[in-house]
Scaffold this motif. Structure first.
Motif, PDB file in Angstrom:
ATOM      1  N   GLN A  85      31.974   6.027 -40.385  1.00 55.39           N
ATOM      2  CA  GLN A  85      30.801   6.507 -39.674  1.00 55.39           C
ATOM      3  C   GLN A  85      29.528   5.828 -40.183  1.00 55.39           C
ATOM      4  O   GLN A  85      28.652   5.448 -39.397  1.00 55.39           O
ATOM      5  CB  GLN A  85      30.675   8.029 -39.814  1.00 55.39           C
ATOM      6  CG  GLN A  85      31.746   8.814 -39.074  1.00 55.39           C
ATOM      7  CD  GLN A  85      31.707   8.585 -37.572  1.00 55.39           C
ATOM      8  OE1 GLN A  85      30.680   8.226 -37.016  1.00 55.39           O
ATOM      9  NE2 GLN A  85      32.839   8.784 -36.913  1.00 55.39           N
ATOM     10  N   ASN A 126      27.391   3.424 -37.713  1.00 57.09           N
ATOM     11  CA  ASN A 126      25.994   3.715 -37.394  1.00 57.09           C
ATOM     12  C   ASN A 126      25.087   2.555 -37.762  1.00 57.09           C
ATOM     13  O   ASN A 126      24.160   2.194 -37.010  1.00 57.09           O
ATOM     14  CB  ASN A 126      25.550   4.988 -38.115  1.00 57.09           C
ATOM     15  CG  ASN A 126      26.244   6.221 -37.578  1.00 57.09           C
ATOM     16  OD1 ASN A 126      26.773   6.214 -36.467  1.00 57.09           O
ATOM     17  ND2 ASN A 126      26.277   7.283 -38.368  1.00 57.09           N
ATOM     18  N   LEU A 130      36.381   8.258 -33.963  1.00 55.26           N
ATOM     19  CA  LEU A 130      35.395   7.807 -32.984  1.00 55.26           C
ATOM     20  C   LEU A 130      35.018   8.899 -31.992  1.00 55.26           C
ATOM     21  O   LEU A 130      34.059   8.732 -31.219  1.00 55.26           O
ATOM     22  CB  LEU A 130      35.941   6.606 -32.201  1.00 55.26           C
ATOM     23  CG  LEU A 130      36.213   5.323 -32.994  1.00 55.26           C
ATOM     24  CD1 LEU A 130      36.943   4.321 -32.116  1.00 55.26           C
ATOM     25  CD2 LEU A 130      34.920   4.735 -33.517  1.00 55.26           C
ATOM     26  N   ASP A 170      33.530  11.809 -32.084  1.00 53.54           N
ATOM     27  CA  ASP A 170      32.166  12.358 -32.081  1.00 53.54           C
ATOM     28  C   ASP A 170      31.199  11.416 -31.377  1.00 53.54           C
ATOM     29  O   ASP A 170      30.334  11.861 -30.608  1.00 53.54           O
ATOM     30  CB  ASP A 170      31.691  12.617 -33.513  1.00 53.54           C
ATOM     31  CG  ASP A 170      32.367  13.828 -34.136  1.00 53.54           C
ATOM     32  OD1 ASP A 170      32.979  14.613 -33.379  1.00 53.54           O
ATOM     33  OD2 ASP A 170      32.303  13.975 -35.368  1.00 53.54           O
ATOM     34  N   SER A 171      31.342  10.117 -31.629  1.00 55.08           N
ATOM     35  CA  SER A 171      30.462   9.137 -30.988  1.00 55.08           C
ATOM     36  C   SER A 171      30.722   9.055 -29.489  1.00 55.08           C
ATOM     37  O   SER A 171      29.804   8.814 -28.705  1.00 55.08           O
ATOM     38  CB  SER A 171      30.652   7.757 -31.631  1.00 55.08           C
ATOM     39  OG  SER A 171      30.263   7.768 -32.984  1.00 55.08           O
ATOM     40  N   ALA A 217      29.216  12.235 -27.936  1.00 56.53           N
ATOM     41  CA  ALA A 217      27.754  12.160 -27.949  1.00 56.53           C
ATOM     42  C   ALA A 217      27.216  11.143 -26.951  1.00 56.53           C
ATOM     43  O   ALA A 217      25.998  11.017 -26.789  1.00 56.53           O
ATOM     44  CB  ALA A 217      27.260  11.815 -29.352  1.00 56.53           C
ATOM     45  N   VAL A 261      27.463   7.913 -27.193  1.00 56.60           N
ATOM     46  CA  VAL A 261      27.088   6.645 -27.821  1.00 56.60           C
ATOM     47  C   VAL A 261      28.108   5.565 -27.479  1.00 56.60           C
ATOM     48  O   VAL A 261      27.746   4.421 -27.196  1.00 56.60           O
ATOM     49  CB  VAL A 261      26.962   6.813 -29.353  1.00 56.60           C
ATOM     50  CG1 VAL A 261      26.699   5.468 -30.024  1.00 56.60           C
ATOM     51  CG2 VAL A 261      25.868   7.809 -29.679  1.00 56.60           C
ATOM     52  N   LEU A 262      29.387   5.924 -27.504  1.00 58.27           N
ATOM     53  CA  LEU A 262      30.455   4.973 -27.217  1.00 58.27           C
ATOM     54  C   LEU A 262      31.186   5.340 -25.931  1.00 58.27           C
ATOM     55  O   LEU A 262      31.342   6.519 -25.608  1.00 58.27           O
ATOM     56  CB  LEU A 262      31.465   4.923 -28.367  1.00 58.27           C
ATOM     57  CG  LEU A 262      30.972   4.441 -29.726  1.00 58.27           C
ATOM     58  CD1 LEU A 262      32.120   4.432 -30.734  1.00 58.27           C
ATOM     59  CD2 LEU A 262      30.332   3.065 -29.644  1.00 58.27           C
TER      60      LEU A 262
END
Length: 332
Positions: A82, A86, A114, A116-117, A120, A122-123
């Protein structure tokens, strides 16, 4: 201060496969084939404590590399991964992210880390590509390996790499093996030579769904940053796990190696895998030995010399260290 736009839905692919199957070569091919106007980032994890692959990918104005050496990057609650992810996203702000887990790691847990990303926004997780070498099906060590089975099971696309080296029936044997597997039957399979993955394969959707209660643990998470070299000009780092042992060395860039002695030393090394980047009297070269075959690639530049040796048996690291030092062009 101008506020930067949030990073949103970066297409991300995990490129996995067992040790020595050709993941690094495949990613190099993708980076060379990418659209010229796009920024790409690569998060690479290596089993050994000394990161090598970052020097092989050729970072530049539109290619950003971040390494997490020292074993499976998803361990210790995914913290090393992580932090590195980031930092990489903030620096690169890429249009594509490629993630290369170690060939001895846990791809299911990497995908889970991955999540959580992805949640969110982000990915945008896309297809996981697993490279396989059909010749390895004759080796019981692969068939008994939980990591190998997991790499096959998480794949959205299986890529039979090094197909030009297969015997007459080996690709068909791989097809039958996959068709009989409870979690591999029906998965698409493509055969390629020299890691020539097609760009359009990256856009396929991901079928990964993180299971509840997943995870495993190792005693200590790997450090995210490398320590400075001591006064002697080099550092040795060791790692063990997943039935393998590794030893890596980093050398001060002022130290110059003799190319011919390196070639002979690596060619004769009794190890499953040797991978390194060296500053020599002829220039900068990457050495990559897998399946008892040594390939050499000339590079434009490198920050330092470094090498990693991986095998199923612990080697005589002290003797090998002496051999590296004997290959130096400058007197010590």
């Amino acid at each position: 201060m101008e506020k930067r736009e949030a990073i949103r839905r970066v297409p991300a692919n995990v490129i996995t496969g067992y040790l020595g199957v050709g993941k690094t070569t495949a990613i190099r091919h993708l980076l060379e084939s990418k659209p010229r106007d796009e920024r790409w980032a690569v998060l690479v994890n290596e089993f050994g404590e000394v990161g090598i692959d970052g020097g092989l990918f050729g970072a530049g104005e539109d290619i950003f590399i971040r390494e997490v050496p020292g074993g499976c990057m998803c361990c210790a609650a995914g913290l090393p991964m992580q932090v590195a992810l980031n930092q990489l996203l903030a620096r690169a702000r890429p249009q594509r992210l490629l993630i290369e887990p170690t060939g001895l790691g846990h791809p299911r847990e990497v995908l889970g880390a991955l999540s959580d990303s992805v949640r969110a926004g982000v990915l945008d997780l896309r297809a996981t590509l697993t490279l396989v070498d059909a010749r390895n099906l004759s080796d019981e060590r692969y068939l008994r390996s939980d990591t190998f089975r997991q790499q096959l099971e998480v794949a959205d696309l299986l890529v039979a790499n090094k197909a030009d080296l297969y015997g007459p029936q080996e690709l068909e044997n791989l097809r039958r093996f996959l068709a009989l597997g409870e979690n591999t039957a029906g998965k698409p399979l493509e055969a390629v030579e020299q890691g020539r993955i097609q760009l359009e394969w990256l856009w396929a959707p991901s079928g990964f769904r993180p299971p509840a209660g997943q995870g495993h643990a190792h005693a200590t998470p790997p450090p995210v940053e490398e320590e400075p070299l001591p006064e002697c000009g080099y550092r040795r780092l060791e790692n063990s796990g997943e039935g393998h042992h590794s030893c890596g060395w980093r050398f001060d860039p002022a130290l110059v190696f003799r190319f011919d002695e390196l070639f002979s030393l690596i060619s004769g090394a009794a190890a499953e895998r040797v991978k390194g980047v060296f500053i020599t009297e002829r220039g900068v070269f990457a050495f990559n030995k897998a399946d008892a075959v040594l390939s050499v690639l000339e590079l434009d530049d490198t920050l330092d010399s470094r090498v990693e040796v991986i095998g199923r048996e612990r080697g005589d690291w002290g003797q090998l260290e002496s051999a590296w030092l004997d290959a130096l062009e400058t007197d010590r």
